[in-house]
Design an enzyme around this catalytic site. Structure first.
Site, short mmCIF file in Angstrom:
data_model
loop_
_atom_site.label_atom_id
_atom_site.label_comp_id
_atom_site.label_asym_id
_atom_site.label_seq_id
_atom_site.Cartn_x
_atom_site.Cartn_y
_atom_site.Cartn_z
N GLY A 293 -7.66 38.55 18.50
CA GLY A 293 -6.82 37.39 18.25
C GLY A 293 -5.51 37.81 17.59
N SER A 294 -5.00 36.95 16.73
CA SER A 294 -3.63 37.11 16.25
C SER A 294 -3.40 38.28 15.30
CB SER A 294 -3.17 35.81 15.57
OG SER A 294 -3.10 34.77 16.52
N THR A 295 -4.46 38.85 14.72
CA THR A 295 -4.23 40.04 13.88
C THR A 295 -3.68 41.19 14.72
OG1 THR A 295 -6.57 40.64 14.18
CG2 THR A 295 -5.99 39.45 12.17
N PHE A 296 -3.95 41.16 16.02
CA PHE A 296 -3.47 42.20 16.93
C PHE A 296 -1.96 42.08 17.16
CE2 PHE A 296 -3.20 44.45 21.06
CZ PHE A 296 -3.96 45.56 20.78
N LYS A 297 -1.40 40.92 16.84
CA LYS A 297 0.03 40.72 17.05
C LYS A 297 0.87 41.67 16.20
CE LYS A 297 -0.50 35.81 18.22
NZ LYS A 297 -0.36 34.41 17.75
#
Length: 668
Positions: A293-297
């Protein structure tokens, strides 16, 4: 008819020849046996006469980074048999069976085998002292109660998945007990003596003692205090949210040392058999894979900044979705964020904005950075059971796959990969191999044998880009979706994540993994902390569940590490439902009657002691705390406060409901 003299002489001569040949053959055979075969036969004879009694080496201790014992040995009695010395096997088996609760026939077979010694099992290994006294009192010939070692874990389930556990023979089975089994277990010694066919000592023979070489002591990078802080929060999250799993990791971003790591459900290494197998045979922080999810951003952001594909001040307009190759990819905020900068794209975790970053980078560049940050392969942490994660094959990456990867969907990673990669993004760009072993020491004198040095894998981004990433993620915590991880006095940076779970090949509409990764202080990171909650009950957003979890671990960890608060930090953007930070006034020297006016509903007041004058207060004047916090004042007219139970004099400030806070966050 009598034989002639010639015939007799011939026969005698033939007998003489045959006798001579036989004699010569016998001499040759004796010479062969004595000269050529002598040493071998002597050795075989000695082997038949020799009996070895094993002297077990002591398994090395496992210590935390401060020298606190996490695993060591305690002495426990064990029942052994020397079969040739057992006079009445049937009677012996019957009495041992009654004492140990082991099948009589099983014991009988063990004490009648042709071996120098055998352990009585099951039931005879590592028995109680009371049971050992009972068996010694029987005085059974050939039965010995020897002292053995049993592994002991003094803190129960603390750091269980890191430590692992040992088996019945003190052999490592999981965790570092298995990973470093050869160094921990040492080398057994023996007592050698000669016996005859009846098993009795041979006259004139002597015993040969070969001492054991005890295993080395292992010092871990783990800090038991930080580990306890983390596991306290894991337990509370399990009770509060009733999830399937909770995972957390704390790492020093400057060298890859794991400071704490744990998951729930857990187990106790000393009693692992009482738990389901899945509790102890999977170390979730390094084994579990899922879409981040968004931690990969953060990876997409770091790559885009490094390649100068964006400036944080560049404008972007989010209408709530973006179309890629005929597929409509939506932002979590359906109505869109409208006009914003790329800094605000990160603060708001705006999916369309990250799709644009990925598109500007292109497939080759983005996936090159993803691999350079360590995704798609094992980190090499010194624990067993690590998984690789799953990345798209380059040949299968089209425009949609590129877009979804940019915001953390369609790829599968492990928690340890995320912690290692984000540490590289904020530590100056250096990717370190994570590790839990710190040093090895000799048990007899504590002398250092080997120190484990940090392993630098590669430089991924420049220090200048890393500084930009830190500052951007600090803004996420101060102004964006990570506000619930804000800690006044410390510069905290981080990123939330909320990912749909893939079940039977399809995205689930009601099961999510919510996560948050944070670090502090943002100007000089000392610790990176990641937490993920698998399928929490109720509301499922990383900013509402995982961010406060990391905040609690982070706050206590920074104070424990004595990291000084920062004077300058980004002011937190407050929205409806957030609790403001207020400064504690000076109350010492004043009377109770005249301080209520200054408190002005900002604090609760608790008093200790008897009197009217305040002689001390906690927290001290000038401290910054959340509105509604309690100030404890100590009262005395003589300068010696008593310690009666505190009395709450003022109610807490009314707080908005949970759903009002959720609504305001989505509308912000």
């Amino acid at each position: 008819m009598r034989a002639s003299n010639v015939t007799v002489r011939r026969r005698l001569f033939a007998a003489l020849i045959i006798g001579t040949i036989l004699f010569i053959a016998l001499v040759v055979r004796l010479a062969y046996v004595q000269i050529w075969m002598g040493p071998k036969l002597s050795q075989e004879a000695e082997d038949n006469w020799r009996r070895n009694i094993t002297v077990n080496a002591k398994r090395g201790e496992v210590l935390d980074r401060n020298g606190v014992q996490l695993a060591y040995n305690i002495s426990t009695p064990t029942v052994m048999a020397i079969p040739v010395q057992v006079k009445d096997p049937r009677m012996t088996a019957a009495r041992l069976s009654a004492a140990l609760g082991t099948d009589e026939e099983t014991i009988f077979k063990q004490i009648t085998v042709r071996q120098s010694q055998v352990y009585i099992k099951p039931g005879g290994r590592k028995i109680t002292q009371e049971k050992a006294q009972e068996i010694r009192a029987m005085q059974l010939p050939g039965i010995v109660v020897a002292e053995d070692n049993k592994r002991y874990y003094p803190f129960g389930g603390l750091a269980a998945h890191i430590l692992g556990f040992t088996g019945g023979y003190n052999q490592g089975l999981t965790g570092i007990e298995l990973k470093y089994d050869k160094l921990l277990k040492g080398i057994n010694g023996s007592i050698q003596h000669m016996v005859d066919a009846a098993g009795k000592p041979m006259p004139g023979s002597s015993e040969l003692y070969r001492g054991p070489q005890d295993g080395l002591n292992l010092q871990l990078t783990i800090d038991s205090n930080i580990q306890a802080i983390m596991e306290r929060e894991l337990d509370q999250a399990m009770v509060k949210y009733q999830p399937k799993h909770v995972i957390a990791i704390a790492m020093d971003p400057g060298n890859g040392e794991i400071l704490a790591m744990g998951s729930r459900p857990g187990f106790e290494p000393g009693n692992y058999g009482a738990y389901p197998v899945e509790n102890y045979n999977r170390n979730l922080p390094i084994w579990m894979t899922y879409e981040p999810g968004s931690t990969f951003k953060i990876i997409t952001l770091a790559a885009a900044l490094e390649e100068k594909k964006i400036k944080l001040t560049d404008p972007f307009f989010d209408k709530g979705s973006i179309e890629v190759a005929g597929a409509r990819l939506r932002c979590w905020k359906r109505q869109g964020h409208g006009s914003e900068t790329f800094l605000q794209v990160v603060e708001n975790s705006c999916n369309p904005g990250f799709v644009v970053m990925g598109d500007r980078l292109g497939k080759e560049k983005l996936f090159s950075y993803i691999h350079n940050f360590g995704f798609g392969k094992k980190t090499g942490i010194d624990l067993g059971g690590e998984e690789n994660g799953i990345m798209f094959k380059p040949s299968r990456v089209g425009p949609v796959e590129l877009a979804t990867t940019s915001f953390g969907q369609g790829v599968s990673v492990t928690p340890i990969q995320q912690v290692t990669a984000i540490s590289a993004a904020i530590n100056g760009g250096k990717l370190y191999q994570p590790h839990v072993a710190r040093a090895w020491y000799r048990p007899e004198d504590g002398e250092l044998v080997q120190k484990v040095e940090p392993t630098l894998v590669r430089q991924v981004i420049s220090p200048e880009t890393s500084k930009q990433v830190r500052e951007t993620l600090e803004s996420v915590v101060a102004n964006g979706t990570g506000r619930n991880a804000f800690i006044d006095g410390y510069r905290v940076g981080g990123k939330t994540g909320t990912a749909q779970k893939v079940i039977n090949g399809r995205y689930s509409s009601d099961e999510h993994i919510v996560s948050f990764i944070g670090f502090a202080p943002a100007d000089d990171p000392k610790v990176v902390i990641y937490a993920a909650v698998d399928d929490p009950q109720g509301i499922q957003f990383g900013g509402l569940i995982a961010a406060p979890l990391v905040k609690n671990i982070m706050a206590d960890t920074l104070r424990y590490m004595k990291v000084p608060p920062r004077q300058a930090q980004m002011e937190r953007k407050y929205v409806y439902g957030d609790t403001p930070i207020v400064e504690v006034p000076e109350l010492v020297g004043r009377t109770v009657a005249d301080i209520y006016e200054d408190l002005n509903m900002n604090f609760q007041l608790a008093k200790s002691g008897v009197g009217k004058t305040v002689i001390n207060q906690v927290p001290k004047a000038g401290s910054r705390v959340e509105r509604g916090s309690t100030i404890r004042i100590y009262l005395s007219d003589k300068g010696a406060p008593g310690e009666p139970a505190p009395t709450i004099l003022q109610p807490a400030v009314p707080q908005p409901s949970f759903w009002e806070r959720v609504r305001e966050i989505f509308n912000s």
